[in-house]
Design a protein around this motif. Structure first.
Motif, PDB file in Angstrom:
ATOM      1  N   UNK A  16      27.438  35.292  42.867  1.00  0.00           N
ATOM      2  CA  UNK A  16      27.890  35.423  44.262  1.00  0.00           C
ATOM      3  C   UNK A  16      27.514  36.719  44.984  1.00  0.00           C
ATOM      4  N   UNK A  17      27.440  37.863  44.281  1.00  0.00           N
ATOM      5  CA  UNK A  17      26.968  39.028  45.044  1.00  0.00           C
ATOM      6  C   UNK A  17      25.584  38.750  45.637  1.00  0.00           C
ATOM      7  N   UNK A 200      28.651  43.796  47.575  1.00  0.00           N
ATOM      8  CA  UNK A 200      28.994  44.871  46.640  1.00  0.00           C
ATOM      9  C   UNK A 200      30.447  44.746  46.183  1.00  0.00           C
ATOM     10  N   UNK A 201      31.328  44.371  47.103  1.00  0.00           N
ATOM     11  CA  UNK A 201      32.741  44.228  46.743  1.00  0.00           C
ATOM     12  C   UNK A 201      32.953  43.049  45.785  1.00  0.00           C
ATOM     13  N   UNK A 202      32.175  41.989  45.972  1.00  0.00           N
ATOM     14  CA  UNK A 202      32.281  40.853  45.034  1.00  0.00           C
ATOM     15  C   UNK A 202      31.836  41.318  43.640  1.00  0.00           C
ATOM     16  N   UNK A 203      30.770  42.101  43.622  1.00  0.00           N
ATOM     17  CA  UNK A 203      30.281  42.633  42.348  1.00  0.00           C
ATOM     18  C   UNK A 203      31.377  43.462  41.663  1.00  0.00           C
ATOM     19  N   UNK A 204      32.033  44.301  42.451  1.00  0.00           N
ATOM     20  CA  UNK A 204      33.114  45.125  41.901  1.00  0.00           C
ATOM     21  C   UNK A 204      34.254  44.266  41.358  1.00  0.00           C
ATOM     22  N   UNK A 210      37.200  40.492  35.479  1.00  0.00           N
ATOM     23  CA  UNK A 210      36.753  39.433  34.566  1.00  0.00           C
ATOM     24  C   UNK A 210      37.606  39.339  33.288  1.00  0.00           C
ATOM     25  N   UNK A 211      37.762  40.470  32.625  1.00  0.00           N
ATOM     26  CA  UNK A 211      38.536  40.463  31.375  1.00  0.00           C
ATOM     27  C   UNK A 211      40.014  40.197  31.622  1.00  0.00           C
ATOM     28  N   UNK A 212      40.525  40.866  32.636  1.00  0.00           N
ATOM     29  CA  UNK A 212      41.933  40.696  32.997  1.00  0.00           C
ATOM     30  C   UNK A 212      42.267  39.225  33.252  1.00  0.00           C
ATOM     31  N   UNK A 213      41.419  38.568  34.038  1.00  0.00           N
ATOM     32  CA  UNK A 213      41.688  37.171  34.382  1.00  0.00           C
ATOM     33  C   UNK A 213      41.617  36.283  33.133  1.00  0.00           C
ATOM     34  N   UNK A 323      41.962  43.561  44.181  1.00  0.00           N
ATOM     35  CA  UNK A 323      40.652  43.390  44.827  1.00  0.00           C
ATOM     36  C   UNK A 323      40.493  44.468  45.909  1.00  0.00           C
ATOM     37  N   UNK A 324      39.245  44.814  46.256  1.00  0.00           N
ATOM     38  CA  UNK A 324      39.050  45.829  47.292  1.00  0.00           C
ATOM     39  C   UNK A 324      39.480  45.321  48.669  1.00  0.00           C
ATOM     40  N   UNK A 325      39.814  46.245  49.533  1.00  0.00           N
ATOM     41  CA  UNK A 325      40.186  45.880  50.899  1.00  0.00           C
ATOM     42  C   UNK A 325      38.964  45.502  51.719  1.00  0.00           C
ATOM     43  N   UNK A 326      39.172  44.610  52.683  1.00  0.00           N
ATOM     44  CA  UNK A 326      38.147  44.332  53.684  1.00  0.00           C
ATOM     45  C   UNK A 326      38.869  43.854  54.936  1.00  0.00           C
ATOM     46  N   UNK A 327      38.131  43.493  55.978  1.00  0.00           N
ATOM     47  CA  UNK A 327      38.786  42.935  57.165  1.00  0.00           C
ATOM     48  C   UNK A 327      39.499  41.655  56.768  1.00  0.00           C
TER      49      UNK A 327
END
Ligand code: F6R
Length: 367
Positions: A16-17, A200-204, A210-213, A323-327
């Motif tokens: 997806x990134x 980039x945020x999807x990559x992060x 990944x492991x946590x989920x 997850x990172x913030x976005x609009x």
């Protein structure tokens, strides 16, 4: 061809990134402050003079359409309706030559969507397609359109096509809003910069969750029900999270607007009910906090998707995915990623065939 991944679905989640980036490539020109989409631009008068926009789709693509409604109404201020193709086609809908119909379809072959478009076309509507498969049947009958360019999606459960659809709908909404003057330049510039930062945020998110989920998924292998809740832009993301889980793990799941819970589903909540809550900082956060309180008062098991550094919802949650913030308007693109992973790993641990779930086909060419 699975490039080392165990399933196509996991490969596609991790693509997806790149796929979101590919969807924006050549269209989102951040430095110039321009969104270039020939399909929209060539017919800009049709969009500008549209009485309303009707979005037609099925399944995951319909969920993307719901988010498209929020986007287009917020930024372009054009009235939008979203319909299941199968309902639209059989109810003698009111369509005129002042309407713009947007069809969303990954495969471009969905029979109900195709039939609904034919009907709308007969009645004079302008038909715009958002398809992933190039030269598909739906792409060919539309008047104009934008391909999502997500690349082939093999896993039956749609993942990267969905985030690509959201990307296209974002571009359309911002472009129309900028053009018709409802979206001011400063806000437009800041939104396109945000959109540009999404890959980039999807990559992060992929690397940090990944492991946590996977670990969370292990605790829910034997669940029989799930609720997914969100508000605003993340209400359709909750519907989509629930659909992913149903399709591949065969666990019953329902998506709901968080505030609707008290009008019924709250009766289901007890210590055996896992509830996924999408609660980013931007977007009715305080309201979600009280929804989580209502759930915890009934001992529901809360898995929350929150922004990094969140405290209020996190403190009440049994499991926290950051997850990172976005609009607000782009948050479903990011929030969907850990929900895809959650559905995937629960299904894998249950021994299900995630790429070929029972009873499902990649393109539904029968009505
Ligand atoms: C969900 C899924 C289906 C499709 C639906 C529409 O993971 O795969 O719900 O989204 O059948 O398909 P398209 O987008 O090809 O028209």
């Amino acid at each position: 061809e699975k490039s080392g991944y165990e399933h196509f679905m996991l490969k596609e989640i991790f693509e997806q990134p790149k796929s979101v980036h590919d969807t924006m490539r050549g269209r989102l020109l951040v430095d110039e402050g321009v969104i270039k989409m020939a399909g929209i631009w060539d017919h800009i008068e049709r969009f500008k003079n549209a009485n309303r926009i009707i979005i037609i789709a099925c399944g995951t693509s319909w969920h993307a359409g719901l988010i498209g409604e929020y986007l287009i109404e917020e930024y372009a201020r054009i009235p939008v309706e979203v319909e299941y193709a199968s309902e639209f086609r059989y109810r003698n809908p009111i369509i005129t030559d002042k309407d713009v119909v947007i069809a969303i379809s990954q495969s471009g072959e969905t029979a109900d969507t195709m039939a609904a478009l034919k009907l709308a076309k007969e009645r004079g509507a302008f038909i715009y397609g958002i398809c992933n498969v190039v030269d598909s049947s739906i792409a060919r009958i539309t008047d104009a359109g934008s391909y999502t360019h997500a690349g082939p999606e093999i896993g039956v459960a749609s993942t990267k096509a969905f985030t690509a659809q959201l990307t296209i709908l974002s571009l359309i909404a911002l472009k129309l809003g900028k053009h018709n003057g409802n979206l001011g330049n400063a806000e437009f510039m800041s939104l396109i910069a945000e959109l540009d930062a999404i890959p980039k945020k999807i990559e992060d998110v992929l690397s940090s969750t990944h492991e946590l989920v996977q670990n969370i998924a292990k605790d829910f292998v034997n669940a029989t029900n799930f609720l997914y809740l969100g508000r605003g832009y993340n209400y359709p993301a909750a519907l989509e999270g629930a659909l992913k889980l149903k399709e591949i793990s065969y666990i019953h799941a329902e998506g709901y607007p968080a505030a609707e819970m008290k009008h019924g589903p709250i009766a289901l909540i007890d210590e055996n009910m896992p509830i996924v809550i999408i609660a980013p900082k931007k977007g009715h956060y305080d309201k979600i906090v009280s929804n989580v309180q209502e759930i915890k008062a009934r001992k529901g098991k809360v898995i929350s998707v929150v922004n990094i550094g969140d405290t209020q919802v996190s403190e009440m949650s049994d499991y926290v995915i950051e997850i990172p913030e976005t609009s607000e308007c782009f948050s479903p693109i990011i929030a969907s990623v850990p929900l895809q992973l959650l559905a995937y790993y629960i299904a894998v641990y249950r021994g299900a065939n995630v790429d070929q779930p029972r009873n499902l086909a990649k393109s539904v060419t029968v009505e």
